[in-house]
Design a protein around this motif. Sequence first.
Motif, PDB file in Angstrom:
ATOM      1  N   CYS A   1       1.349  -1.382  -0.006  1.00  0.00           N
ATOM      2  CA  CYS A   1       0.225   0.425  -0.245  1.00  0.00           C
ATOM      3  C   CYS A   1       0.855   0.869   0.145  1.00  0.00           C
ATOM      4  O   CYS A   1       2.031   0.920   0.529  1.00  0.00           O
ATOM      5  CB  CYS A   1      -0.986   0.006   1.270  1.00  0.00           C
TER       6      CYS A   1
ATOM      7  N   LEU B   1       1.460   4.767   1.730  1.00  0.00           N
ATOM      8  CA  LEU B   1       1.868   5.459   2.587  1.00  0.00           C
ATOM      9  C   LEU B   1       0.698   7.048   2.251  1.00  0.00           C
ATOM     10  O   LEU B   1       1.312   8.620   2.605  1.00  0.00           O
ATOM     11  CB  LEU B   1       1.625   5.526   3.467  1.00  0.00           C
TER      12      LEU B   1
ATOM     13  N   PHE C   1      -4.882   3.971   4.213  1.00  0.00           N
ATOM     14  CA  PHE C   1      -3.515   3.677   3.813  1.00  0.00           C
ATOM     15  C   PHE C   1      -4.059   4.243   1.583  1.00  0.00           C
ATOM     16  O   PHE C   1      -2.699   4.167   0.888  1.00  0.00           O
ATOM     17  CB  PHE C   1      -3.093   2.592   3.607  1.00  0.00           C
TER      18      PHE C   1
ATOM     19  N   CYS D   1      -3.831   0.418  -3.093  1.00  0.00           N
ATOM     20  CA  CYS D   1      -3.462  -1.184  -2.259  1.00  0.00           C
ATOM     21  C   CYS D   1      -3.292  -2.099  -3.459  1.00  0.00           C
ATOM     22  O   CYS D   1      -4.398  -2.513  -4.165  1.00  0.00           O
ATOM     23  CB  CYS D   1      -3.836  -1.255  -1.007  1.00  0.00           C
TER      24      CYS D   1
ATOM     25  N   SER E   1      -1.603  10.410   8.408  1.00  0.00           N
ATOM     26  CA  SER E   1      -0.293   9.550   7.851  1.00  0.00           C
ATOM     27  C   SER E   1       0.667  10.426   8.664  1.00  0.00           C
ATOM     28  O   SER E   1       0.927  11.389   7.376  1.00  0.00           O
ATOM     29  CB  SER E   1      -0.092   8.514   6.838  1.00  0.00           C
TER      30      SER E   1
ATOM     31  N   LYS F   1       3.639   0.698   2.556  1.00  0.00           N
ATOM     32  CA  LYS F   1       3.600  -0.751   3.658  1.00  0.00           C
ATOM     33  C   LYS F   1       3.374  -2.013   2.538  1.00  0.00           C
ATOM     34  O   LYS F   1       2.948  -2.031   1.848  1.00  0.00           O
ATOM     35  CB  LYS F   1       1.744  -0.543   4.435  1.00  0.00           C
TER      36      LYS F   1
ATOM     37  N   GLU G   1      -3.363  -1.556   9.420  1.00  0.00           N
ATOM     38  CA  GLU G   1      -3.154  -0.411  11.187  1.00  0.00           C
ATOM     39  C   GLU G   1      -2.970  -1.611  11.712  1.00  0.00           C
ATOM     40  O   GLU G   1      -1.950  -1.265  12.765  1.00  0.00           O
ATOM     41  CB  GLU G   1      -4.455  -0.202  10.899  1.00  0.00           C
TER      42      GLU G   1
ATOM     43  N   ASP H   1       6.779  -0.760   7.324  1.00  0.00           N
ATOM     44  CA  ASP H   1       7.289  -0.078   6.143  1.00  0.00           C
ATOM     45  C   ASP H   1       8.105  -0.386   5.549  1.00  0.00           C
ATOM     46  O   ASP H   1       9.239  -0.419   6.352  1.00  0.00           O
ATOM     47  CB  ASP H   1       6.831   1.556   6.898  1.00  0.00           C
TER      48      ASP H   1
END
Length: 518
Positions: free
Chosen positions: A88, A90, A251, A254, A293, A299, A312, A317
């Motif tokens: 994903c 960020l 996020f 994804c 964020s 991610k 979450e 990261d």
Amino acid sequence: EGLIEFYDSFKDMFEFFCKNTTIHGTIRLVCSDSNRMKTAFWTLLLLSSFGMLYWQFALMFSQYWAYPVVLTMSMHSEPKMFPAITICNLDPYRFELVSEHLVQLDRMAEESITFLYGINTSARLFHMNDRNIHVKDLSNIGNLSRSSFKLSQNFSLLRTTDLRSGKKHSSVGFRLCNATGGNCFYKTYSSGMDAILEWYRFHYMNIMSQLPVIINISDHEEQIEDMVYSCQYDGEPCRPSDYVHFHHPVFGSCYTFNSKGTDPFWTATKPGIPYGLSLILRAEQKDHIPLLSTVAGVKVMIHNHNQTPFLEHEGFDIRPGIATTIGIQQDEVNRLGGNYGKCTTNGDDVNVKLLYNNSYTLQVLGECWLRPQLTQGHCFYQLYSRLRNHHLNCFDQCPKPCRESLYKVSAGTAKWPSAKSQDWVRQALRHQNGYNSTSNRSDIAKVTIFYQQLNYQSVNESPLLTENLLLSSMGSQWSLWFGSSVLSVVEMFELLIDTLVLSLLFCYQRLRAKKTLR
């Protein structure tokens, strides 16, 4: 009399049994009948042996009915399917459909930060003037900004003070009440940054929930080429069928690679970095929302196939300007279930509604999602408070999966691209993948995920005491206390049957004698 042997008395029957049975010690009861002390001693000894035997039997059955398990560990080495990989960006996007609400939320955040810290934040901090993501034909949808939806002004940040150990401590939090304004929930944080992020996230998800269901958010986000500049697995380029796209409310955009785990293309036959998944990713912050964020990068989560990634709570990261290598080692856990423990195969037997149509995972689910949006937050925080205080019987309602794959990861990092190679790397990406960044900061990242070895450890539950082992243990105890076998048990049953038959015959003789006298 040719078929059934009759005894003249119970004494004759007992003497015959003691002299001919295979049970040790019984012959002492009749051979030493002239010595009453020995007869009493052996009688007491046999009765004590019977008592000890059946006491041991009771312990065995109590242990058997407790259904204990033993863990067996085994090592396997074979080609296996590569796990699902979710990435994903960020960098959540600002959708034009809810742009007015996001601007309003940014102004509320600016006012709250000014109230708490006296800092005059500019509009640029919140990217109010940046371009929004343009969506295709919206004429048949309408503008949600003109809808009746309004941000709640009652859910605002507050500063509280309390005395602890004689010192004055300040904390930041918020108050959230139910639909009637009662049963208020207070949430405070020692760090104002955490409070602001949680407050902003609540309002952001409230806004995003207003998007119509008919809108496919994925159609209005970036394509994979805008996020993944290069993708290779086992030295071969990735195909469009190798990934699926979805939108995460926090996020943003994804992608999940090998989500189903059925394509032979993703079968791992060799361990090592060259045979893993290698990605070059975009990690810039063009439309970044700073209060949603506070980190920049990508991610990454490694998980089982057909599993909803809870990003979450899990994952890690990837830092921009860094090459990250991630080695994975797989472990399997197989639980028995049934009488040996509570587990579920696919979640069909769980009395809790699953929110996602994927494989079962152990996550906390409640009834909050069936309520209006504002009361959803109140319900969630109340539920979360009860969970932290151990007032929810989550493990009783949501058992563990009967079969589970666990991935151990180890990571290493290095600066990428290096100072001397970054010019030609950027040129190559610009010509081949449309990379057009002119920023001096690091805005790309490289990640390689691979199996460290194809050996994997399997942990299996097996019954500690099976039926065969129970019978074997009972036979051992019987042999220990009486030195006999199963045939000795048959002899005892024969004695009982003979006693019953002889009793009936004696009763019949007495009744017949009474009739003759009459």
